[in-house]
Design a protein around this motif. Sequence first.
Motif, PDB file in Angstrom:
ATOM      1  N   LEU A 410       0.708  -5.533   8.797  1.00  0.00           N
ATOM      2  CA  LEU A 410       1.900  -4.714   8.543  1.00  0.00           C
ATOM      3  C   LEU A 410       1.728  -3.845   7.302  1.00  0.00           C
ATOM      4  CD1 LEU A 410       4.779  -7.319   9.098  1.00  0.00           C
ATOM      5  CD2 LEU A 410       4.033  -5.555  10.699  1.00  0.00           C
ATOM      6  N   PRO A 411       2.292  -2.628   7.308  1.00  0.00           N
ATOM      7  CA  PRO A 411       2.335  -1.832   6.066  1.00  0.00           C
ATOM      8  C   PRO A 411       3.128  -2.594   4.990  1.00  0.00           C
ATOM      9  CG  PRO A 411       2.974  -0.513   7.970  1.00  0.00           C
ATOM     10  CD  PRO A 411       2.900  -1.931   8.446  1.00  0.00           C
ATOM     11  N   VAL A 412       2.851  -2.313   3.724  1.00  0.00           N
ATOM     12  CA  VAL A 412       3.455  -3.075   2.624  1.00  0.00           C
ATOM     13  C   VAL A 412       4.983  -3.019   2.679  1.00  0.00           C
ATOM     14  CG1 VAL A 412       3.606  -3.352   0.124  1.00  0.00           C
ATOM     15  CG2 VAL A 412       1.433  -2.733   1.182  1.00  0.00           C
ATOM     16  N   THR A 413       5.538  -1.802   2.899  1.00  0.00           N
ATOM     17  CA  THR A 413       7.003  -1.672   2.937  1.00  0.00           C
ATOM     18  C   THR A 413       7.602  -2.525   4.052  1.00  0.00           C
ATOM     19  OG1 THR A 413       6.713   0.319   4.275  1.00  0.00           O
ATOM     20  CG2 THR A 413       7.126   0.620   1.908  1.00  0.00           C
ATOM     21  N   GLU A 414       6.948  -2.507   5.208  1.00  0.00           N
ATOM     22  CA  GLU A 414       7.453  -3.283   6.343  1.00  0.00           C
ATOM     23  C   GLU A 414       7.321  -4.785   6.085  1.00  0.00           C
ATOM     24  OE1 GLU A 414       6.726  -3.360  11.145  1.00  0.00           O
ATOM     25  OE2 GLU A 414       6.329  -1.493  10.055  1.00  0.00           O
ATOM     26  N   MET A 415       6.215  -5.170   5.438  1.00  0.00           N
ATOM     27  CA  MET A 415       5.994  -6.584   5.126  1.00  0.00           C
ATOM     28  C   MET A 415       7.079  -7.101   4.179  1.00  0.00           C
ATOM     29  SD  MET A 415       2.685  -8.414   3.364  1.00  0.00           S
ATOM     30  CE  MET A 415       1.491  -7.595   4.421  1.00  0.00           C
ATOM     31  N   ILE A 416       7.375  -6.335   3.126  1.00  0.00           N
ATOM     32  CA  ILE A 416       8.422  -6.733   2.170  1.00  0.00           C
ATOM     33  C   ILE A 416       9.775  -6.772   2.871  1.00  0.00           C
ATOM     34  CG2 ILE A 416       9.643  -6.091   0.048  1.00  0.00           C
ATOM     35  CD1 ILE A 416       6.989  -4.887  -0.957  1.00  0.00           C
ATOM     36  N   ALA A 417      10.013  -5.793   3.753  1.00  0.00           N
ATOM     37  CA  ALA A 417      11.289  -5.732   4.482  1.00  0.00           C
ATOM     38  C   ALA A 417      11.478  -6.969   5.357  1.00  0.00           C
ATOM     39  CB  ALA A 417      11.346  -4.465   5.327  1.00  0.00           C
ATOM     40  N   VAL A 418      10.393  -7.437   5.991  1.00  0.00           N
ATOM     41  CA  VAL A 418      10.466  -8.643   6.840  1.00  0.00           C
ATOM     42  C   VAL A 418      10.812  -9.867   5.996  1.00  0.00           C
ATOM     43  CG1 VAL A 418       9.109 -10.222   8.279  1.00  0.00           C
ATOM     44  CG2 VAL A 418       8.943  -7.764   8.654  1.00  0.00           C
ATOM     45  N   SER A 450       4.343 -16.746  -0.771  1.00  0.00           N
ATOM     46  CA  SER A 450       3.772 -16.496   0.556  1.00  0.00           C
ATOM     47  C   SER A 450       3.559 -14.991   0.745  1.00  0.00           C
ATOM     48  CB  SER A 450       4.697 -17.034   1.651  1.00  0.00           C
ATOM     49  OG  SER A 450       4.268 -16.616   2.921  1.00  0.00           O
ATOM     50  N   LEU A 451       4.545 -14.190   0.276  1.00  0.00           N
ATOM     51  CA  LEU A 451       4.401 -12.730   0.312  1.00  0.00           C
ATOM     52  C   LEU A 451       3.204 -12.299  -0.529  1.00  0.00           C
ATOM     53  CD1 LEU A 451       5.314  -9.779   0.768  1.00  0.00           C
ATOM     54  CD2 LEU A 451       6.925 -10.091  -1.124  1.00  0.00           C
ATOM     55  N   ALA A 452       3.094 -12.866  -1.745  1.00  0.00           N
ATOM     56  CA  ALA A 452       1.985 -12.513  -2.640  1.00  0.00           C
ATOM     57  C   ALA A 452       0.635 -12.849  -2.006  1.00  0.00           C
ATOM     58  CB  ALA A 452       2.142 -13.245  -3.965  1.00  0.00           C
ATOM     59  N   LYS A 453       0.552 -14.021  -1.358  1.00  0.00           N
ATOM     60  CA  LYS A 453      -0.722 -14.441  -0.745  1.00  0.00           C
ATOM     61  C   LYS A 453      -1.045 -13.618   0.502  1.00  0.00           C
ATOM     62  CE  LYS A 453      -1.346 -19.062  -2.576  1.00  0.00           C
ATOM     63  NZ  LYS A 453      -1.805 -20.426  -2.287  1.00  0.00           N
ATOM     64  N   THR A 454       0.003 -13.199   1.231  1.00  0.00           N
ATOM     65  CA  THR A 454      -0.229 -12.352   2.407  1.00  0.00           C
ATOM     66  C   THR A 454      -0.767 -10.991   1.972  1.00  0.00           C
ATOM     67  OG1 THR A 454       1.608 -13.477   3.530  1.00  0.00           O
ATOM     68  CG2 THR A 454       0.834 -11.423   4.504  1.00  0.00           C
ATOM     69  N   LEU A 455      -0.219 -10.438   0.878  1.00  0.00           N
ATOM     70  CA  LEU A 455      -0.732  -9.178   0.336  1.00  0.00           C
ATOM     71  C   LEU A 455      -2.162  -9.355  -0.194  1.00  0.00           C
ATOM     72  CD1 LEU A 455       2.440  -7.878  -1.529  1.00  0.00           C
ATOM     73  CD2 LEU A 455       1.293  -6.739   0.368  1.00  0.00           C
ATOM     74  N   ALA A 456      -2.419 -10.501  -0.815  1.00  0.00           N
ATOM     75  CA  ALA A 456      -3.767 -10.782  -1.334  1.00  0.00           C
ATOM     76  C   ALA A 456      -4.792 -10.840  -0.193  1.00  0.00           C
ATOM     77  CB  ALA A 456      -3.757 -12.103  -2.106  1.00  0.00           C
ATOM     78  N   LYS A 457      -4.390 -11.448   0.922  1.00  0.00           N
ATOM     79  CA  LYS A 457      -5.272 -11.537   2.088  1.00  0.00           C
ATOM     80  C   LYS A 457      -5.488 -10.152   2.698  1.00  0.00           C
ATOM     81  CE  LYS A 457      -7.452 -14.374   4.970  1.00  0.00           C
ATOM     82  NZ  LYS A 457      -8.549 -15.253   4.527  1.00  0.00           N
ATOM     83  N   LYS A 458      -4.441  -9.340   2.691  1.00  0.00           N
ATOM     84  CA  LYS A 458      -4.521  -7.989   3.271  1.00  0.00           C
ATOM     85  C   LYS A 458      -5.520  -7.121   2.503  1.00  0.00           C
ATOM     86  CE  LYS A 458      -1.597  -3.964   4.339  1.00  0.00           C
ATOM     87  NZ  LYS A 458      -1.736  -3.952   5.803  1.00  0.00           N
ATOM     88  N   TYR A 459      -5.441  -7.177   1.154  1.00  0.00           N
ATOM     89  CA  TYR A 459      -6.288  -6.318   0.320  1.00  0.00           C
ATOM     90  C   TYR A 459      -7.533  -7.039  -0.200  1.00  0.00           C
ATOM     91  CZ  TYR A 459      -2.527  -2.923   0.448  1.00  0.00           C
ATOM     92  OH  TYR A 459      -1.590  -2.023   0.880  1.00  0.00           O
ATOM     93  N   LYS A 460      -7.692  -8.326   0.196  1.00  0.00           N
ATOM     94  CA  LYS A 460      -8.860  -9.132  -0.197  1.00  0.00           C
ATOM     95  C   LYS A 460      -9.027  -9.164  -1.721  1.00  0.00           C
ATOM     96  CE  LYS A 460     -11.164  -8.204   4.180  1.00  0.00           C
ATOM     97  NZ  LYS A 460     -12.309  -7.601   4.880  1.00  0.00           N
ATOM     98  N   ILE A 461      -7.922  -9.480  -2.384  1.00  0.00           N
ATOM     99  CA  ILE A 461      -7.920  -9.631  -3.840  1.00  0.00           C
ATOM    100  C   ILE A 461      -7.175 -10.919  -4.182  1.00  0.00           C
ATOM    101  CG2 ILE A 461      -8.097  -7.160  -4.389  1.00  0.00           C
ATOM    102  CD1 ILE A 461      -5.064  -7.075  -4.698  1.00  0.00           C
ATOM    103  N   ASN A 484       9.225  -8.548 -14.029  1.00  0.00           N
ATOM    104  CA  ASN A 484       8.370  -7.906 -13.034  1.00  0.00           C
ATOM    105  C   ASN A 484       8.460  -8.652 -11.714  1.00  0.00           C
ATOM    106  OD1 ASN A 484       7.342  -5.878 -14.735  1.00  0.00           O
ATOM    107  ND2 ASN A 484       5.903  -7.335 -15.645  1.00  0.00           N
ATOM    108  N   ILE A 485       8.583  -7.911 -10.619  1.00  0.00           N
ATOM    109  CA  ILE A 485       8.698  -8.512  -9.304  1.00  0.00           C
ATOM    110  C   ILE A 485       7.893  -7.673  -8.318  1.00  0.00           C
ATOM    111  CG2 ILE A 485      10.784  -7.249  -8.608  1.00  0.00           C
ATOM    112  CD1 ILE A 485      11.781  -9.960  -7.426  1.00  0.00           C
ATOM    113  N   ILE A 486       7.383  -8.297  -7.272  1.00  0.00           N
ATOM    114  CA  ILE A 486       6.570  -7.577  -6.286  1.00  0.00           C
ATOM    115  C   ILE A 486       7.409  -6.516  -5.591  1.00  0.00           C
ATOM    116  CG2 ILE A 486       5.375  -7.794  -4.059  1.00  0.00           C
ATOM    117  CD1 ILE A 486       4.309 -10.468  -5.001  1.00  0.00           C
ATOM    118  N   GLY A 487       6.877  -5.307  -5.551  1.00  0.00           N
ATOM    119  CA  GLY A 487       7.579  -4.207  -4.891  1.00  0.00           C
ATOM    120  C   GLY A 487       6.626  -3.055  -4.674  1.00  0.00           C
TER     121      GLY A 487
END
Length: 603
Positions: A410-418, A450-461, A484-487
Amino acid sequence: MQKAELVLSMLNQKSKSDSTFKFRRLYRNLFNMDFYLNAYAKIYSKEGNMTEGVDGKTIDGFGLQKAYKLIEQMKYERYNPQPVRRKYIQKKSGKLRPLGIPTTEDKLVQEVIRQILEAIYEPQFSNDSHGFRPNRSCHTTLYQIKNTCNGSAWIIEGDIKGFFDNINHDILIELVKQKIEDERFINLIRKFLKAGIMEEGKIRNSITGTPQGGIISPLLANIYLNELDKYMKQVKSENEIGKCRKITKEYNKLSSTRTRRKTEGKYLEADEVLKQMYKMQAKDPMDSNYRRVKYIRYADDFVVLIHGSKRIAEEIRDNIAQFLKVRLKLELNLEKTLVTNLLKDKAYFLGYEITKAQSYTKMTVNTNGRRQRSINGQIQLLVPRKIIRKKIKQFSKNGKPAYINERIPLPVTEMIAVYNAEIRGLFNYYSIANNVSKRLSELKYYHYFSLAKTLAKKYKISVKKVIRKFRIPVKRKDGTGTINIIGVKYSNKTGEKIMTYFNKSMKRKYEPIKEEIYFGTIKTNYKNELIRRLLYNVCELCKENQTTEQLVVHHIRNLKKLKEKYENKKIEIPKWLKIMIHIRRKTLVVCKKCHWTIHKRKI
């Protein structure tokens, strides 16, 4: 002909002013075009309308000509509902849930019938009934329990076996006839009840039950169970005795002692007696000369709260079972219809945990300046721990937050929206629970990471790099500084926007949400913008003036996905889709020629 709103208002006012009035000549309202336009405006935006019924058609291509055809069929009583197409969808538990898909024409006619029936029956329904009614919801049901059932000792959790599938058609028609004397209108309802179900190409006749997936089904169910509401009103009047509970002997004795010491001037000793009084129950919970019964229903789920003995509670449960069996030909599931002692156990209703608070020491000062017990005997609504544990399991592995594999593309905006929709939906539903803030805070830790780890897996960081890369400074809830918050920042036609992970207050709300809650959003009233466009008599594609009968509405399922489909295939976006993107609508009013060419891909 008269406007539909005026007709419905007149029916409603008559029903309010005279509960014994019998309505006649209702069928003629099915010749009124305004009713069909109102019905279409109500149902057109629902996603299920783009799913084919047994006739292989969807709501796409609706126009006034179709409504005129329905009216012509109604005038000569040639209209016959189609069987409902049954489809199965998978639930989260892995089990299959049956869905009924009526044809678009049947949905329109059912919506017209529903509007008429609701205007007549809504003033007649009990205040203890909340399901599928205007300005009522699960929240208003629970709010009534909390506000009117304090002090109850026992609760009956009602469970009717297969209610919607076992409604007796003859009894239902008999109940409708008590208010309506119009054989043609009643015969139309009967046709819907008998329309049948198509499953795997075979039609199965409907012997009992309301139309699967039918718009009128919830209202017909309320008409049916209104008999139970009336019966419970009678049960309440027969069982309620006494004005108030008597004071216990021990409490009365201490009260006399305190009064005597105050008259003697021994104020310190009187205060010591008062402290002892605070630690004990003032009124006798087992007073046999005092009894109260409270009944609240949401659809086919109901609870009965009793201020009395277990014997009375079991008698009421058995009487309800007998009434349902004899009068409504329904069966109460006695294994699931539990009689629970609220002093010792918890009851579950509409996803909430219901308990009774017991505290003899917690005191408050009332508006008159007198001290009183603040929560003793109060009904409390709680978020069940098992719900939060189940949710935590979805976002964790081996007790730690985990990524969600399906969300990585999912695109980042859509992932956060979910993720936001999930936490917002839970808060919306449980916002009136006493412990909503505490319970959702437990979940929020796993959910956020879980959101942070999903983004980490997406960008491999790493997660640290994710938090550094996507951090957005936002104000603290108490107004002191920022955190600071993920956005993510993104741009649209209105300019630059910021989307962050859900960071709103999750404090308990004290007022119920009166509209129904669906997937984290609130069901809102429809607008008649599309009807105005349809009656404007101009094709929005070729811009030519047309007669009303020549115009139809082109529907699509998802505007964004259709646009992306063309862009991914590097195909030029057609003119009709460009217009829909520009007006940001999933509908386009076009002439029949343009509609034909859209489907033939010639534009």
